[in-house]
Design an enzyme around this catalytic site. Structure first.
Site, PDB file in Angstrom:
ATOM      1  N   TYR A 106       0.857  -1.368   0.382  1.00  0.00           N
ATOM      2  CA  TYR A 106      -0.234   0.132  -0.049  1.00  0.00           C
ATOM      3  C   TYR A 106       0.919   0.869   0.239  1.00  0.00           C
ATOM      4  O   TYR A 106       0.777   2.062  -0.698  1.00  0.00           O
ATOM      5  CB  TYR A 106      -0.712  -0.142   1.502  1.00  0.00           C
ATOM      6  CG  TYR A 106      -1.378   1.142   0.797  1.00  0.00           C
ATOM      7  CD1 TYR A 106      -2.985   1.239   0.616  1.00  0.00           C
ATOM      8  CD2 TYR A 106      -1.264   2.340   2.187  1.00  0.00           C
ATOM      9  CE1 TYR A 106      -3.912   2.271   0.923  1.00  0.00           C
ATOM     10  CE2 TYR A 106      -2.420   3.121   2.447  1.00  0.00           C
ATOM     11  CZ  TYR A 106      -3.289   3.997   1.359  1.00  0.00           C
ATOM     12  OH  TYR A 106      -4.189   4.620   1.549  1.00  0.00           O
ATOM     13  N   LYS A 156       6.732   4.460  15.631  1.00  0.00           N
ATOM     14  CA  LYS A 156       5.297   3.935  15.419  1.00  0.00           C
ATOM     15  C   LYS A 156       4.849   3.239  15.869  1.00  0.00           C
ATOM     16  O   LYS A 156       5.122   2.181  14.628  1.00  0.00           O
ATOM     17  CB  LYS A 156       5.663   4.662  13.978  1.00  0.00           C
ATOM     18  CG  LYS A 156       4.312   5.321  13.302  1.00  0.00           C
ATOM     19  CD  LYS A 156       4.432   5.231  10.998  1.00  0.00           C
ATOM     20  CE  LYS A 156       3.321   5.712  10.916  1.00  0.00           C
ATOM     21  NZ  LYS A 156       2.197   4.712  11.015  1.00  0.00           N
TER      22      LYS A 156
END
Length: 668
Positions: A39, A121
């Site tokens: 993606y 993250k």
């Protein structure tokens, strides 16, 4: 517009459609169809094309907005401070571009020193928590960054979120809801055991859990949260982001544990590398490291775009891949009878875990990847958790590799294994297969089948675990003392269950046909078959040609019935049921009351004294038919409370409408 520009515009439009589709699957449905890396690469391609061709930039592109829609059933929450996304980068060159840009603007604004905070993250779902006078008031998802979903009740089930903080202040904080690696593996193991669809990765498991309309489901999921930002606070100011984080810890928040204060660019690179080296040891999943400018006033100068802040970037780590040998492919049989191929691998450590086997999903997956036993394959962990075969290294083939074929017989019980048209799975068809016995038993005793009251899923599990039954027919050989042993003071329960089992022996034939679980044969078809063939033996001996001629029974169903009754397991079970005294004959009363012969009924709305099935049974008992749609040929529409479009259509066609009271009069 020249041909080249038209082709570029077409490519951009195609990429927008693709990214929108995959983003919807990921953010809104929590069912990703491609890996995060795939993606990300699509987004990079789109972003670069738009950058080179700014005339084609659109505000509807995902490069210009945050993905995510509001799920129906949740109240909308407008975020006072937008919950923005982050600009992803994939190389140290891009990190350096960001740092150089920041430091250039620092010089232009006479800022002598720029410090940064590098954080993990976290791979989860972003949420905002609002506190009034130190008490938790509301929790909301990020949504599209401007408007999110009110998930307060679900947020309150997360144990690491304080209901009250130390200071009596008004504050809104932002955090990432996630599921720890170990907890995620346990969750998927439990789902696999229950034959539920596995979560693709921990992020989507967390997102799906937080966005449940029923908070009791959320409560059962092992959700956690790390807070990483102050969105808004009343009566207090901070100079730096690091100062914010220290303050949040003192207030009792579960703050992101990895936060490295960096004094220069070199320390930023070192911090990213350090997190990358240590990521496998972390208890929670990450997909990158976030680099943030620490000085909050300088952040204001740097500003933001409509989607991302200009004072931060997210460095995305590439997924770790390893090569290993596909030693064998074996098949496992699930509780529904689905036969799943499993890869047996030469053990290899990927993303901190030793991988020796992984699912190959189904026959189509193996063909698509062109997998052969003996191949050298590339393995990675999807979402850093689930191991998957990425590709075959065809250049390393020696010619000794072997083709794999799905079995035509169940590896557990030897019954025929079939793949129905339109399905991906190959299934065992054996009714006595040990792998699917629990599921078959649950169906056999269900209300629409043999209707044995008191014999629920948990009791069936206990009977199996205690080896009191080993096949369906064993239900009829259960002893009172065996049933009573399942519960404390279980004599009354045992007697009631035994009575219910005895009563079921006298069920009509169609109930038994339904209970056998023949593929494509539900209770309606079972009633038709019972009336046509009069006994289980006649049905078992019916030819495909004869079966195909029966109303509502086509060639596919006919083949399914014939295949079922030619199996040894079926013949064995039918014989055992006969010996137990179960009725296998259609018992019609010679003086049958056919008062509804030739009449067609349609049921609509909810009835007070009957279920739909009960009303249908009564109509059919008296020779009538039940249809699902209203036409001019309909005799009666039986309308209950909240009757809908069928009632309206009946009125327009002049079909006679009867109430439940009138129906009761008709069947007296």
């Amino acid at each position: 517009m020249d041909k080249t520009k038209r082709e570029i515009q077409k490519k951009i439009e195609e990429l927008r459609k693709k990214t929108e589709y995959y983003a919807t699957k990921y953010y809104d449905e929590d069912k990703p169809e491609i890996s995060d890396f795939e993606y990300d690469m699509l987004m990079v391609e789109l972003r670069n094309l738009e950058k080179e061709n700014p005339e084609f930039i659109s505000k509807d592109s995902l490069t210009q907005k945050v993905g995510g829609k509001i799920k129906e059933g949740f109240k909308k929450v407008e975020h006072e401070v937008p919950l923005q996304s982050l600009q992803d980068v994939f190389s140290f060159e891009e990190v350096e571009e960001f740092l150089n840009r920041v430091e250039k603007q620092a010089k232009e604004n006479n800022i002598e020193k720029v410090e940064y905070v590098v954080e993990t993250k976290i791979d989860g779902l972003s949420a905002a928590l609002e506190y009034k006078d130190g008490k938790l008031q509301r929790g909301a998802t990020r949504g599209n960054g401007l408007v999110g979903e009110d998930v307060t009740e679900n947020i309150k089930t997360i144990k690491t979120i304080p209901k009250e903080i130390k200071g009596k202040i008004d504050i809104t904080v932002r955090g990432e809801v996630f599921i720890a690696k170990e907890e995620f593996e346990k969750l998927n193991q439990e789902r696999e055991k229950n034959e539920e669809e596995l979560f693709a990765n921990a992020r989507n498991a967390a997102a799906g859990s937080l966005r449940q309309l029923d908070s009791s489901i959320t409560e059962k999921r092992p959700l956690d949260i790390y807070i990483f930002n102050v969105q808004k606070i009343a009566g207090k100011e901070f100079n730096s982001h690091y100062e914010e984080l220290e303050y949040l810890e003192k207030q009792g928040f579960n703050v992101n544990p990895i936060k490295i204060l960096c004094k220069n660019k070199e320390e930023v690179y070192n911090a990213i590398n350090k997190i990358g080296q240590e990521r496998e040891k972390l208890t929670f999943g990450i997909d990158g490291a976030v680099v943030k400018v620490d000085n909050l006033k300088f952040r204001t100068i740097l500003g933001t775009t409509s989607k991302v802040p200009k004072w931060a970037v997210a460095y995305k780590y590439p997924p770790e891949r390893k090569e290993t040998k596909l030693k064998d492919i074996i098949c496992q049989v699930g509780r529904t009878g689905a036969i799943t191929p499993m890869a047996i691998l030469e053990p290899v450590v990927v993303a901190g875990s030793k991988i020796s086997k992984t699912t190959l999903h189904n026959e189509d997956f193996i063909k698509e990847k062109d997998l052969k036993i003996g191949d050298i394959v590339s393995i990675q962990k999807a979402g850093d958790v689930i191991p998957e075969v990425v590709e075959v290294i065809k250049s390393k083939r020696t010619g000794s590799e072997k083709e794999f074929k799905m079995p035509t017989q169940c590896p557990i019980c030897g019954a025929p294994a079939v793949r129905e048209e339109g399905e991906a799975a190959v299934r065992c068809t054996g009714i006595e297969c040990p792998a699917k016995l629990h599921r078959n038993l649950v169906h056999f005793v269900s209300r629409e089948a043999m209707d044995i009251e008191g014999l629920g899923e948990n009791i069936i599990l206990q009977l199996l675990d205690n080896k009191l039954i080993s096949n369906i027919a064993d239900i009829y050989n259960l002893k009172l003392e065996d049933i009573a042993s399942l519960k404390k003071n279980g004599q009354k329960f045992a007697q009631n269950l035994k009575d219910s089992i005895e009563t079921s022996k006298n069920n009509e034939l169609y109930k038994l046909i339904t209970a056998l679980g023949i593929r494509h044969v539900g209770s309606k078809a079972a009633k038709t078959l019972a009336k046509r063939y009069k006994s289980i033996d006649e049905l078992a001996n019916a030819s495909i040609e004869d079966l195909s001629m029966v109303e509502e029974i086509g060639p596919i169903v006919a083949n399914s019935i014939r295949d079922f009754f030619t199996q040894e397991q079926t013949i064995d079970l039918i014989e055992k049921l006969k010996q137990a005294g179960v009725n296998t004959i259609y018992e019609s009363d010679k003086n049958e009351d056919l008062r509804f012969d030739g009449k067609t009924f349609v049921l609509t709305g909810s009835l007070e004294n009957f279920t739909r099935d009960e009303a249908s049974d009564i109509i059919e008992k008296y020779g009538g038919k039940v249809s699902s749609s209203v036409s001019k040929k309909t005799s009666y529409v039986l309308a209950g409370e909240e009757a809908g479009s069928k009632l309206t259509k009946a009125q327009s066609l002049g079909v006679q409408i009867i109430s439940e009271a009138e129906f009761k009069d008709m069947i007296k």
